[in-house]
Each structure stands twice: as structure tokens, then as C-alpha cells.
Design a protein around this motif. Sequence first.
Motif, PDB file in Angstrom:
ATOM      1  N   SER A   1       0.847  -1.187   0.000  1.00 51.48           N
ATOM      2  CA  SER A   1       0.000   0.000   0.000  1.00 51.48           C
ATOM      3  C   SER A   1       0.890   1.246   0.000  1.00 51.48           C
ATOM      4  O   SER A   1       1.935   1.267   0.644  1.00 51.48           O
ATOM      5  CB  SER A   1      -0.885  -0.033   1.252  1.00 51.48           C
ATOM      6  OG  SER A   1      -1.848   0.976   1.214  1.00 51.48           O
ATOM      7  N   PHE A   2       0.458   2.268  -0.733  1.00 52.24           N
ATOM      8  CA  PHE A   2       1.255   3.469  -0.970  1.00 52.24           C
ATOM      9  C   PHE A   2       0.733   4.582  -0.066  1.00 52.24           C
ATOM     10  O   PHE A   2      -0.387   5.073  -0.267  1.00 52.24           O
ATOM     11  CB  PHE A   2       1.098   3.837  -2.451  1.00 52.24           C
ATOM     12  CG  PHE A   2       1.888   5.009  -2.953  1.00 52.24           C
ATOM     13  CD1 PHE A   2       3.222   4.863  -3.311  1.00 52.24           C
ATOM     14  CD2 PHE A   2       1.280   6.242  -3.144  1.00 52.24           C
ATOM     15  CE1 PHE A   2       3.938   5.946  -3.840  1.00 52.24           C
ATOM     16  CE2 PHE A   2       1.995   7.318  -3.671  1.00 52.24           C
ATOM     17  CZ  PHE A   2       3.322   7.165  -4.020  1.00 52.24           C
ATOM     18  N   ALA A   3       1.499   4.954   0.955  1.00 54.31           N
ATOM     19  CA  ALA A   3       1.022   5.907   1.958  1.00 54.31           C
ATOM     20  C   ALA A   3       1.696   7.268   1.785  1.00 54.31           C
ATOM     21  O   ALA A   3       2.720   7.562   2.403  1.00 54.31           O
ATOM     22  CB  ALA A   3       1.268   5.356   3.362  1.00 54.31           C
TER      23      ALA A   3
ATOM     24  N   LYS B   1      -2.002   9.230   7.631  1.00 53.26           N
ATOM     25  CA  LYS B   1      -2.250   9.252   6.189  1.00 53.26           C
ATOM     26  C   LYS B   1      -3.743   9.043   5.948  1.00 53.26           C
ATOM     27  O   LYS B   1      -4.426   8.411   6.750  1.00 53.26           O
ATOM     28  CB  LYS B   1      -1.440   8.150   5.488  1.00 53.26           C
ATOM     29  CG  LYS B   1       0.072   8.267   5.680  1.00 53.26           C
ATOM     30  CD  LYS B   1       0.653   9.452   4.922  1.00 53.26           C
ATOM     31  CE  LYS B   1       2.167   9.571   5.080  1.00 53.26           C
ATOM     32  NZ  LYS B   1       2.705  10.695   4.296  1.00 53.26           N
ATOM     33  N   ARG B   2      -4.220   9.509   4.794  1.00 53.38           N
ATOM     34  CA  ARG B   2      -5.652   9.466   4.510  1.00 53.38           C
ATOM     35  C   ARG B   2      -5.921   8.933   3.107  1.00 53.38           C
ATOM     36  O   ARG B   2      -5.089   9.098   2.222  1.00 53.38           O
ATOM     37  CB  ARG B   2      -6.200  10.897   4.630  1.00 53.38           C
ATOM     38  CG  ARG B   2      -7.695  10.995   4.524  1.00 53.38           C
ATOM     39  CD  ARG B   2      -8.129  12.435   4.596  1.00 53.38           C
ATOM     40  NE  ARG B   2      -8.381  12.867   5.968  1.00 53.38           N
ATOM     41  CZ  ARG B   2      -8.934  14.031   6.297  1.00 53.38           C
ATOM     42  NH1 ARG B   2      -9.276  14.876   5.352  1.00 53.38           N
ATOM     43  NH2 ARG B   2      -9.142  14.338   7.557  1.00 53.38           N
ATOM     44  N   TYR B   3      -7.082   8.306   2.916  1.00 55.29           N
ATOM     45  CA  TYR B   3      -7.518   7.759   1.619  1.00 55.29           C
ATOM     46  C   TYR B   3      -6.526   6.737   1.066  1.00 55.29           C
ATOM     47  O   TYR B   3      -6.276   6.696  -0.142  1.00 55.29           O
ATOM     48  CB  TYR B   3      -7.706   8.860   0.557  1.00 55.29           C
ATOM     49  CG  TYR B   3      -8.440  10.094   0.999  1.00 55.29           C
ATOM     50  CD1 TYR B   3      -9.660  10.014   1.666  1.00 55.29           C
ATOM     51  CD2 TYR B   3      -7.924  11.362   0.732  1.00 55.29           C
ATOM     52  CE1 TYR B   3     -10.341  11.156   2.070  1.00 55.29           C
ATOM     53  CE2 TYR B   3      -8.598  12.514   1.121  1.00 55.29           C
ATOM     54  CZ  TYR B   3      -9.804  12.402   1.790  1.00 55.29           C
ATOM     55  OH  TYR B   3     -10.467  13.536   2.194  1.00 55.29           O
ATOM     56  N   ILE B   4      -5.952   5.913   1.913  1.00 50.46           N
ATOM     57  CA  ILE B   4      -4.900   4.997   1.461  1.00 50.46           C
ATOM     58  C   ILE B   4      -5.519   3.688   0.933  1.00 50.46           C
ATOM     59  O   ILE B   4      -6.106   2.916   1.688  1.00 50.46           O
ATOM     60  CB  ILE B   4      -3.889   4.723   2.596  1.00 50.46           C
ATOM     61  CG1 ILE B   4      -3.305   6.050   3.123  1.00 50.46           C
ATOM     62  CG2 ILE B   4      -2.782   3.789   2.121  1.00 50.46           C
ATOM     63  CD1 ILE B   4      -2.647   6.939   2.071  1.00 50.46           C
TER      64      ILE B   4
ATOM     65  N   LEU C   1       2.262  -4.457   3.917  1.00 48.69           N
ATOM     66  CA  LEU C   1       3.346  -3.476   4.063  1.00 48.69           C
ATOM     67  C   LEU C   1       2.922  -2.154   3.457  1.00 48.69           C
ATOM     68  O   LEU C   1       2.117  -2.099   2.526  1.00 48.69           O
ATOM     69  CB  LEU C   1       4.643  -3.987   3.428  1.00 48.69           C
ATOM     70  CG  LEU C   1       4.692  -4.239   1.926  1.00 48.69           C
ATOM     71  CD1 LEU C   1       5.214  -3.011   1.180  1.00 48.69           C
ATOM     72  CD2 LEU C   1       5.610  -5.413   1.621  1.00 48.69           C
ATOM     73  N   PHE C   2       3.461  -1.084   4.032  1.00 51.70           N
ATOM     74  CA  PHE C   2       3.208   0.265   3.545  1.00 51.70           C
ATOM     75  C   PHE C   2       4.505   0.872   3.026  1.00 51.70           C
ATOM     76  O   PHE C   2       5.549   0.719   3.659  1.00 51.70           O
ATOM     77  CB  PHE C   2       2.669   1.162   4.665  1.00 51.70           C
ATOM     78  CG  PHE C   2       1.301   0.780   5.147  1.00 51.70           C
ATOM     79  CD1 PHE C   2       0.170   1.172   4.453  1.00 51.70           C
ATOM     80  CD2 PHE C   2       1.143   0.018   6.300  1.00 51.70           C
ATOM     81  CE1 PHE C   2      -1.100   0.818   4.898  1.00 51.70           C
ATOM     82  CE2 PHE C   2      -0.111  -0.344   6.752  1.00 51.70           C
ATOM     83  CZ  PHE C   2      -1.235   0.057   6.043  1.00 51.70           C
ATOM     84  N   VAL C   3       4.412   1.544   1.875  1.00 49.79           N
ATOM     85  CA  VAL C   3       5.516   2.396   1.427  1.00 49.79           C
ATOM     86  C   VAL C   3       5.129   3.796   1.903  1.00 49.79           C
ATOM     87  O   VAL C   3       4.187   4.410   1.381  1.00 49.79           O
ATOM     88  CB  VAL C   3       5.684   2.351  -0.106  1.00 49.79           C
ATOM     89  CG1 VAL C   3       6.727   3.374  -0.554  1.00 49.79           C
ATOM     90  CG2 VAL C   3       6.104   0.949  -0.556  1.00 49.79           C
ATOM     91  N   VAL C   4       5.824   4.247   2.945  1.00 44.84           N
ATOM     92  CA  VAL C   4       5.427   5.469   3.660  1.00 44.84           C
ATOM     93  C   VAL C   4       6.357   6.625   3.293  1.00 44.84           C
ATOM     94  O   VAL C   4       7.586   6.474   3.292  1.00 44.84           O
ATOM     95  CB  VAL C   4       5.480   5.249   5.195  1.00 44.84           C
ATOM     96  CG1 VAL C   4       5.044   6.504   5.942  1.00 44.84           C
ATOM     97  CG2 VAL C   4       4.609   4.064   5.586  1.00 44.84           C
ATOM     98  N   PHE C   5       5.746   7.779   3.026  1.00 41.46           N
ATOM     99  CA  PHE C   5       6.521   8.990   2.736  1.00 41.46           C
ATOM    100  C   PHE C   5       6.464   9.894   3.958  1.00 41.46           C
ATOM    101  O   PHE C   5       5.375  10.178   4.474  1.00 41.46           O
ATOM    102  CB  PHE C   5       5.957   9.689   1.496  1.00 41.46           C
ATOM    103  CG  PHE C   5       6.179   8.885   0.244  1.00 41.46           C
ATOM    104  CD1 PHE C   5       7.242   9.160  -0.591  1.00 41.46           C
ATOM    105  CD2 PHE C   5       5.362   7.814  -0.057  1.00 41.46           C
ATOM    106  CE1 PHE C   5       7.483   8.385  -1.716  1.00 41.46           C
ATOM    107  CE2 PHE C   5       5.587   7.033  -1.181  1.00 41.46           C
ATOM    108  CZ  PHE C   5       6.654   7.317  -2.006  1.00 41.46           C
ATOM    109  N   ALA C   6       7.641  10.302   4.430  1.00 42.23           N
ATOM    110  CA  ALA C   6       7.714  11.102   5.654  1.00 42.23           C
ATOM    111  C   ALA C   6       8.800  12.159   5.513  1.00 42.23           C
ATOM    112  O   ALA C   6       9.796  11.950   4.804  1.00 42.23           O
ATOM    113  CB  ALA C   6       8.017  10.188   6.846  1.00 42.23           C
TER     114      ALA C   6
ATOM    115  N   ALA D   1      -8.591   3.683   3.599  1.00 38.25           N
ATOM    116  CA  ALA D   1      -8.733   3.984   5.031  1.00 38.25           C
ATOM    117  C   ALA D   1      -7.649   4.949   5.467  1.00 38.25           C
ATOM    118  O   ALA D   1      -6.673   5.191   4.744  1.00 38.25           O
ATOM    119  CB  ALA D   1      -8.642   2.694   5.863  1.00 38.25           C
ATOM    120  N   GLU D   2      -7.818   5.480   6.673  1.00 36.55           N
ATOM    121  CA  GLU D   2      -6.760   6.272   7.306  1.00 36.55           C
ATOM    122  C   GLU D   2      -5.749   5.314   7.930  1.00 36.55           C
ATOM    123  O   GLU D   2      -6.106   4.214   8.362  1.00 36.55           O
ATOM    124  CB  GLU D   2      -7.339   7.165   8.396  1.00 36.55           C
ATOM    125  CG  GLU D   2      -8.147   8.333   7.863  1.00 36.55           C
ATOM    126  CD  GLU D   2      -8.566   9.285   8.972  1.00 36.55           C
ATOM    127  OE1 GLU D   2      -7.976  10.377   9.084  1.00 36.55           O
ATOM    128  OE2 GLU D   2      -9.476   8.917   9.737  1.00 36.55           O
TER     129      GLU D   2
END
Length: 387
Positions: free
Chosen positions: A122-124, A154-157, A165-170, A211-212
Motif C-alpha cells: 500500500s502506498f502511503a 495518512k488518509r484515503y490509502i 506493508l506500507f511504502v510510507v513517505f515522511a 482507510a486512514e
Amino acid sequence: MSGMDADVFAEVKDAVRRLVREVVVPREEEIDLDDRIPDELRSAAAEMGLFGYALPEEHGGLGVSMSEDVQLAFEFGYTTPAFRSLFGTNNGIAGQVIARFGSEEQKKAYLPRLAAGELIGSFALTEAEAGSDPAGLRTTARRDGDGWVITGGKRYITNAPIADLFVVFARSDPQEKGGRGISSFVVDATAPGVTVGPHDKKMGQSGAWTAEVFFDDVRVPADALIGEEGRGYAKALTVLSRGRLHIAALCVGMAQRVLDESVAYAATAKQGGAPIGRFQLVQAMIAETHAELLAARSMVLDVAARYDSGEDTSVGPSSAKLFCSEMVGRATDRAVQVHGGLGYLRTTPVERFYRDARLYRLYEGTSEVQKVIIGGALLRAAGMPKP
């Protein structure tokens, strides 16, 4: 990107077409009502290799080129968007970040399992104050010993409720503004501090769950960082560009479906003892959709060829996404009109596609953002200085 052997690809495309039209289409209403993809459809997609068709061959994918990708998307688009959404993030925005920018260790650890459908990625990126523009990105990643601590929401993921797993941008450098100082990380969905909210109730695209996601002091090791520190947003733009072209192709597939539904209905439904297709204003609506559909399909194929050659990987995809998402909005609207009162009933496919189509003008960059990207790029190419 060279893609697959032509004969092999033709077989894959035929198999996808059969799966979509013979297996998924009959279950669309059930998917819409239950708001979920049946497990056997997920298994069928995994068996066909659909969770990894755009991932590299050496890591278990099919390694399609962009030109091949859009042809498959024409087929996926013919049915409920929820079906494609199930494996879309593995092939697209989440999987592509790892495939293009990940270390060899990361690729070996994740890509074969993503390609097999064993893992859902999932792309966060999106947040409450950072949608199409990253300037408001609030999620932070701070160094802690030899790892990182991620905090934010994060929102609308897409696929968040089923993600492994999430690919998270921070934001890893709080001093930097805008798109700079943002890094990307692989975060296990079961890591302490990761919480996924209930899945959103949406206007359409039932069965495609968003989802959030909340990250509460989530500790990740040093090797969770994907690629270079502070270059995460540039990676996001690269994969979003590919995603935009894929979305444009999905819109073409949906327009084809609603045209087919409209023609079939107009040829058989009667008013005053004659098929409504005899009325020239009904023919006009069908003709307008057909002309726009042909233009959109040709545009997507041409832009995909130029994406593959490296000639244009940004402005073309944005133009295709802009035109095709607006086009399918008009096509679904006309399809409801052709069906008359029946087109407003929940059990009619065109009513469902009318609701589904509305999202295409919003996600992976709104129509307005695409216009800014296109206009800005053309003017900068003409020598206009940046503000």
C-alpha cells in the motif's frame, strides 16, 4: 522498457479479457452490494500473475512495458474498478517504488511475494493537508540510533485495511520545504504503533477499500529506508506518472463498457413500439461517446509508446489522465441518459459506473493539478522562469 514476447503477451491479454468478462462481470453487483472482492476472484487474479504483471521478471513479475500495461488496463477497466484495485498497488505505486529505487535486499525480500499476491503493498503518501501537493506533508521520520521513528497520519490509502506493508513517505529533514527532505520507507503493517482505521464509505468503487493509517512512534530499522534519504518525493512523482497513464487506460476501458451497454440497450428498448436507437438524439449520444473513446484510446497508446522510449514520462501521462478521466465522466453521464429512468436504478450497470467514474478525476492528482503540471512544464520549456 522492452516488455514481453508479442505472442506471450497476446495470450496474457486474451486470458485477462476472458477472466474479466466471463468471471468478474457477472459478479459486479455482488461486489458492489457486499463492498468486497470474493476470495476466489483474488485467487484467480493471483494464479494469473496479475499481482505482479508490472513488476520485474527477475523478481517473479511479468515485466510488462508501459505500452503493454495500458492494453491490460483497457481490459481491467471494462469491469468494476475494485477488481483492478486489489492488485493495482502491488504493480503500481507501492511495488514500483521498491522495484525502481529499492536495494537488492529490499527487492529480493518483497518483490517476489508482492508479485505472487502473498503480500499486499500500500502506498502511503496522501495526508489531510497534503494531497496532490506535498508541501503540507506532516508525517515525520527522525533518526533514532541506527534506525528511524515515524510519526503521523495518512488518509484515503488504497488497500490499507488489507495491506501487509506500507511504502510510507515522511519528512526526514524538517528544515526543508515542499517536496524536499521527504524520504520513503517500507513499514510492516504489523509493526507496533501502526493503526489502520475503518474502511471508508465512498460514493462508488465499492470493494476497493481505502482507510486512514496512523503511525505512532513506529520504529523501523535503517534498512527500511528506500533509496536515497530526502529524495522520496522525486520517487513518488516518477511512479505517479506511470500510475496516471494506467488510470487513463482504465478510463478508456470503462468508456468502452458503458458504450457497449448503451448500444445494446438502445437497440432493444422500445418507446412507442420502436427501439429508442431510432431516435437521432439517442444516436448522437452514442456517437459522441464513440468518437471520444477512439480519441482517448489512441492518445493512451501514443503516450505509452513515448513513455517507453523515454521521450516523455511526465507531461504526456498528465495530459492523458486529464483527458481520459474527464472523457469517461461524460461517457457515463450519457450512458445514464440513454437508459432513461432505468439508468438511475441501482441494479443498472451504468448507474454504478457513473458513481465509479467520479473518482478518476480526483485521485493520483486531480484534473486541476494535471493542468498545472502540463501548463507549467510547457511554459518552462519555452523559457519562462520559475516564480
